[in-house]
Design a protein around this motif. Structure first.
Motif, PDB file in Angstrom:
ATOM      1  N   PHE A  71      17.628 -30.583  17.662  1.00  0.00           N
ATOM      2  CA  PHE A  71      16.874 -29.368  17.370  1.00  0.00           C
ATOM      3  C   PHE A  71      17.754 -28.397  16.590  1.00  0.00           C
ATOM      4  CE2 PHE A  71      16.158 -25.121  19.550  1.00  0.00           C
ATOM      5  CZ  PHE A  71      15.139 -24.708  18.716  1.00  0.00           C
ATOM      6  N   ALA A  73      16.853 -24.466  15.188  1.00  0.00           N
ATOM      7  CA  ALA A  73      16.688 -23.134  15.796  1.00  0.00           C
ATOM      8  C   ALA A  73      15.267 -22.673  15.495  1.00  0.00           C
ATOM      9  CB  ALA A  73      17.682 -22.143  15.195  1.00  0.00           C
ATOM     10  N   VAL A  74      14.762 -21.751  16.314  1.00  0.00           N
ATOM     11  CA  VAL A  74      13.428 -21.192  16.058  1.00  0.00           C
ATOM     12  C   VAL A  74      13.480 -19.673  16.035  1.00  0.00           C
ATOM     13  CG1 VAL A  74      12.073 -23.116  16.971  1.00  0.00           C
ATOM     14  CG2 VAL A  74      12.835 -21.285  18.528  1.00  0.00           C
ATOM     15  N   ASP A  80       7.773 -12.068  15.335  1.00  0.00           N
ATOM     16  CA  ASP A  80       8.373 -11.196  16.350  1.00  0.00           C
ATOM     17  C   ASP A  80       7.396 -10.308  17.109  1.00  0.00           C
ATOM     18  OD1 ASP A  80      10.939 -11.829  16.654  1.00  0.00           O
ATOM     19  OD2 ASP A  80      11.778 -10.274  15.352  1.00  0.00           O
ATOM     20  N   GLU A  89       9.912 -18.962  20.848  1.00  0.00           N
ATOM     21  CA  GLU A  89      10.752 -19.294  22.010  1.00  0.00           C
ATOM     22  C   GLU A  89       9.958 -20.004  23.105  1.00  0.00           C
ATOM     23  OE1 GLU A  89      10.399 -16.263  20.672  1.00  0.00           O
ATOM     24  OE2 GLU A  89      12.347 -15.927  19.726  1.00  0.00           O
ATOM     25  N   MET A 260      29.691 -18.134  15.641  1.00  0.00           N
ATOM     26  CA  MET A 260      28.527 -18.766  16.296  1.00  0.00           C
ATOM     27  C   MET A 260      28.222 -20.130  15.679  1.00  0.00           C
ATOM     28  SD  MET A 260      26.651 -16.436  18.162  1.00  0.00           S
ATOM     29  CE  MET A 260      24.925 -16.588  17.817  1.00  0.00           C
ATOM     30  N   GLU A 285      21.362 -29.089  20.379  1.00  0.00           N
ATOM     31  CA  GLU A 285      21.139 -27.985  19.435  1.00  0.00           C
ATOM     32  C   GLU A 285      22.391 -27.136  19.286  1.00  0.00           C
ATOM     33  OE1 GLU A 285      18.838 -24.649  21.301  1.00  0.00           O
ATOM     34  OE2 GLU A 285      18.611 -26.074  22.942  1.00  0.00           O
ATOM     35  N   PRO A 292      17.956 -15.470  10.123  1.00  0.00           N
ATOM     36  CA  PRO A 292      17.100 -15.149   8.965  1.00  0.00           C
ATOM     37  C   PRO A 292      17.858 -14.453   7.842  1.00  0.00           C
ATOM     38  CG  PRO A 292      16.216 -14.162  11.010  1.00  0.00           C
ATOM     39  CD  PRO A 292      17.479 -14.853  11.392  1.00  0.00           C
ATOM     40  N   ASP A 293      18.961 -13.760   8.179  1.00  0.00           N
ATOM     41  CA  ASP A 293      19.714 -13.046   7.136  1.00  0.00           C
ATOM     42  C   ASP A 293      20.355 -13.967   6.106  1.00  0.00           C
ATOM     43  OD1 ASP A 293      21.290 -13.878   9.321  1.00  0.00           O
ATOM     44  OD2 ASP A 293      22.830 -12.349   8.979  1.00  0.00           O
ATOM     45  N   ASP A 342      30.976 -17.886   6.909  1.00  0.00           N
ATOM     46  CA  ASP A 342      31.196 -17.230   8.210  1.00  0.00           C
ATOM     47  C   ASP A 342      32.661 -17.331   8.636  1.00  0.00           C
ATOM     48  OD1 ASP A 342      30.441 -20.015   8.310  1.00  0.00           O
ATOM     49  OD2 ASP A 342      30.596 -19.879  10.476  1.00  0.00           O
TER      50      ASP A 342
HETATM   51  P1  NAD Z   1      21.521 -15.737  15.133  1.00  0.00           P
HETATM   52  O1  NAD Z   1      22.364 -16.654  15.922  1.00  0.00           O
HETATM   53  O2  NAD Z   1      20.409 -16.345  14.383  1.00  0.00           O
HETATM   54  O3  NAD Z   1      22.450 -14.921  14.100  1.00  0.00           O
HETATM   55  C1  NAD Z   1      23.483 -14.022  14.514  1.00  0.00           C
HETATM   56  C2  NAD Z   1      24.477 -13.837  13.352  1.00  0.00           C
HETATM   57  O4  NAD Z   1      25.253 -15.034  13.233  1.00  0.00           O
HETATM   58  C3  NAD Z   1      23.787 -13.630  12.006  1.00  0.00           C
HETATM   59  O5  NAD Z   1      24.536 -12.735  11.228  1.00  0.00           O
HETATM   60  C4  NAD Z   1      23.835 -14.996  11.373  1.00  0.00           C
HETATM   61  O6  NAD Z   1      23.854 -14.994   9.965  1.00  0.00           O
HETATM   62  C5  NAD Z   1      25.114 -15.589  11.941  1.00  0.00           C
HETATM   63  N1  NAD Z   1      24.999 -17.053  12.095  1.00  0.00           N
HETATM   64  C6  NAD Z   1      24.287 -17.716  13.014  1.00  0.00           C
HETATM   65  N2  NAD Z   1      24.388 -19.032  12.820  1.00  0.00           N
HETATM   66  C7  NAD Z   1      25.188 -19.205  11.757  1.00  0.00           C
HETATM   67  C8  NAD Z   1      25.662 -20.356  11.060  1.00  0.00           C
HETATM   68  N3  NAD Z   1      25.333 -21.601  11.433  1.00  0.00           N
HETATM   69  N4  NAD Z   1      26.452 -20.167   9.987  1.00  0.00           N
HETATM   70  C9  NAD Z   1      26.797 -18.927   9.594  1.00  0.00           C
HETATM   71  N5  NAD Z   1      26.385 -17.808  10.203  1.00  0.00           N
HETATM   72  C10 NAD Z   1      25.586 -17.941  11.278  1.00  0.00           C
HETATM   73  O7  NAD Z   1      20.967 -14.628  16.150  1.00  0.00           O
HETATM   74  P2  NAD Z   1      19.920 -13.445  15.895  1.00  0.00           P
HETATM   75  O8  NAD Z   1      20.118 -12.873  14.525  1.00  0.00           O
HETATM   76  O9  NAD Z   1      20.034 -12.586  17.082  1.00  0.00           O
HETATM   77  O10 NAD Z   1      18.499 -14.133  15.966  1.00  0.00           O
HETATM   78  C11 NAD Z   1      17.748 -14.532  14.817  1.00  0.00           C
HETATM   79  C12 NAD Z   1      16.507 -15.272  15.296  1.00  0.00           C
HETATM   80  O11 NAD Z   1      16.902 -16.475  15.975  1.00  0.00           O
HETATM   81  C13 NAD Z   1      15.663 -14.472  16.293  1.00  0.00           C
HETATM   82  O12 NAD Z   1      14.301 -14.701  15.982  1.00  0.00           O
HETATM   83  C14 NAD Z   1      16.021 -15.077  17.634  1.00  0.00           C
HETATM   84  O13 NAD Z   1      14.964 -14.960  18.559  1.00  0.00           O
HETATM   85  C15 NAD Z   1      16.257 -16.519  17.245  1.00  0.00           C
HETATM   86  N6  NAD Z   1      17.139 -17.267  18.165  1.00  0.00           N
HETATM   87  C16 NAD Z   1      16.813 -18.562  18.364  1.00  0.00           C
HETATM   88  C17 NAD Z   1      17.617 -19.351  19.149  1.00  0.00           C
HETATM   89  C18 NAD Z   1      17.247 -20.793  19.323  1.00  0.00           C
HETATM   90  O14 NAD Z   1      16.397 -21.274  18.592  1.00  0.00           O
HETATM   91  N7  NAD Z   1      17.855 -21.521  20.244  1.00  0.00           N
HETATM   92  C19 NAD Z   1      18.787 -18.837  19.716  1.00  0.00           C
HETATM   93  C20 NAD Z   1      19.121 -17.502  19.462  1.00  0.00           C
HETATM   94  C21 NAD Z   1      18.287 -16.722  18.666  1.00  0.00           C
END
Ligand code: NAD
Length: 363
Positions: A71, A73-74, A80, A89, A260, A285, A292-293, A342
């Motif tokens: 998996f 991520a979602v 939202d 989620e 992360m 996962e 999204p950024d 990152d």
């Molecule tokens: P996020 O983990 O998506 O991102 C946090 C920060 O870390 C962001 O700046 C992002 O660019 C960076 N980042 C994350 N993964 C990266 C990677 N592989 N490489 C480089 N940079 C990385 O957390 P968020 O911004 O709090 O959440 C974004 C969305 O993801 C929300 O909709 C949240 O609900 C969802 N979410 C999903 C899961 C899941 O699917 N298991 C877990 C956490 C958050």
């Protein structure tokens, strides 16, 4: 050997990183003469958009009848709305329940070359290699009653923290089993000075300790554990704890690794839950979300998902040397200086994976 893997790339960067992990799995399959067949399905926001549901019955059934699930991520701003009738989620929670996975494994290892990216001083990070097991299906998040009411003119909210002995035993037993192949130490984290559920947890863990005299067992209160994760993280080997404590401690531990994007996870079911084998059904996962950024830019770090694929090979397919080959490939690639954005570098998601694949092929 033949294995069927269901892919749930999900939303945001999920599809970008899952595609790279598939390339790594194909490299391993070619090198070690296995056949991995992949079936891709929608889950999360993309599934809401197409089917009106974050996880359809058909997708769940396809996951249940495969050998493992990988998996991405979602989630994301598009889905939202707190008043929406389905959220991304929810699909993930329903998937965990439908697969019967009760143990979330989060290995946290700090690569020496990345110590500068961690908020801790490099000397504190030497030798950090922790495996945290979080109970996933019980405790405060699921206990009943869970409700709100008006009482004596005030709003009252209730959550229930409940555990059965068998729920504790199966995850504590798994912690001891995993500690055997590591530094032979289990830290059981609870709040036994205050909570009755923690006193039962400690009783079950103590009994498991007696049954595993070759493994050192320590009990640590959750408040002390959260401090020790910062002041002396290298003192931990396997850590096992209940759902909410694990939720908090795993996120705290994840910052040790610097990004992360580096960390994998596995959620495992009972031994023998992968049909036709003694192995465990698993959902694998990265620990990060859909980011999204940076989605669509091709710059996400794929390592968390690639290392999740290594856990998949280890725990659901019992292919230990193939799992180690991936882990060594990642280690050598980072040692050689390859970095995504990152980690302060310039490599794209695909270029980072190319380096890892090259390293696996050369060894
Ligand atoms: P996020 O983990 O998506 O991102 C946090 C920060 O870390 C962001 O700046 C992002 O660019 C960076 N980042 C994350 N993964 C990266 C990677 N592989 N490489 C480089 N940079 C990385 O957390 P968020 O911004 O709090 O959440 C974004 C969305 O993801 C929300 O909709 C949240 O609900 C969802 N979410 C999903 C899961 C899941 O699917 N298991 C877990 C956490 C958050």
């Amino acid at each position: 050997m033949n294995f069927k893997i269901t892919l749930l790339p999900g939303d945001g960067i999920g599809p970008e990183v899952v595609a790279e992990a598939v390339r790594v799995l194909e490299t391993i399959a070619g090198k070690h003469k296995h056949t991995f067949s992949f079936q891709e399905r929608l889950m999360g926001g993309c599934s809401i958009d197409k089917y009106g549901s974050s996880l359809t019955d058909e997708t769940l059934a396809d996951c249940q009848t495969s050998d493992a699930v990988l998996f991405g991520a979602v989630g994301g701003p598009k889905w939202d709305d707190p008043n929406a009738k389905d959220r991304p989620e929810r699909g993930l929670l329903a998937l965990r329940k439908g697969l019967g996975v009760f143990a979330n494994l989060r290995p946290v290892k700090v690569h020496p070359a990345l110590a500068d990216h961690s908020p801790l001083k490099p000397e504190k990070l030497q030798g950090v290699d922790i495996l945290i097991l979080r109970e996933l299906t019980g405790g405060l998040y699921f206990g009943q009653p869970k409700m709100r009411e008006m009482k004596d003119g005030h709003q009252r909210a209730v959550d229930t923290l409940e555990y059965y002995d068998y729920e504790i035993k199966r995850i504590v037993d798994l912690a001891f089993e995993l500690a055997k192949g590591r530094k032979k130490k289990v830290t059981s984290v609870d709040k036994a000075n205050v909570l009755e559920s923690s006193r039962l947890w400690r009783q079950v863990a103590t009994q498991a300790g007696k049954e595993n005299p070759d493994i050192e067992l320590e009990h640590v209160l959750v408040d002390t554990a959260s401090m020790k994760l910062i002041t002396g993280p290298a003192s931990f080997d396997v850590v096992v704890t209940e759902n909410m404590f694990g939720d908090i401690l795993t996120d705290e531990a994840s910052v040790l690794a610097g990004s992360m994007g580096m960390l994998p996870s596995a959620s495992l079911g009972e031994a023998g839950s992968r049909s036709g084998s003694e192995a465990r059904m698993g959902l694998y996962e990265p620990i990060h979300g859909s980011a999204p950024d940076i989605a669509g830019k091709g710059i996400a770090n794929p390592i968390g998902t690639i290392l999740s694929a290594a856990l998949l090979l280890r725990h659901s397919f019992e292919l230990e040397s193939e799992a180690v080959a991936i882990e060594n490939g990642v280690h050598q690639t980072i040692t050689a200086g390859a970095r995504t954005a990152d980690l302060g570098g310039m490599l794209t998601t695909r270029q980072m994976t190319d380096e890892i694949i090259k390293s696996i092929e050369e060894n």
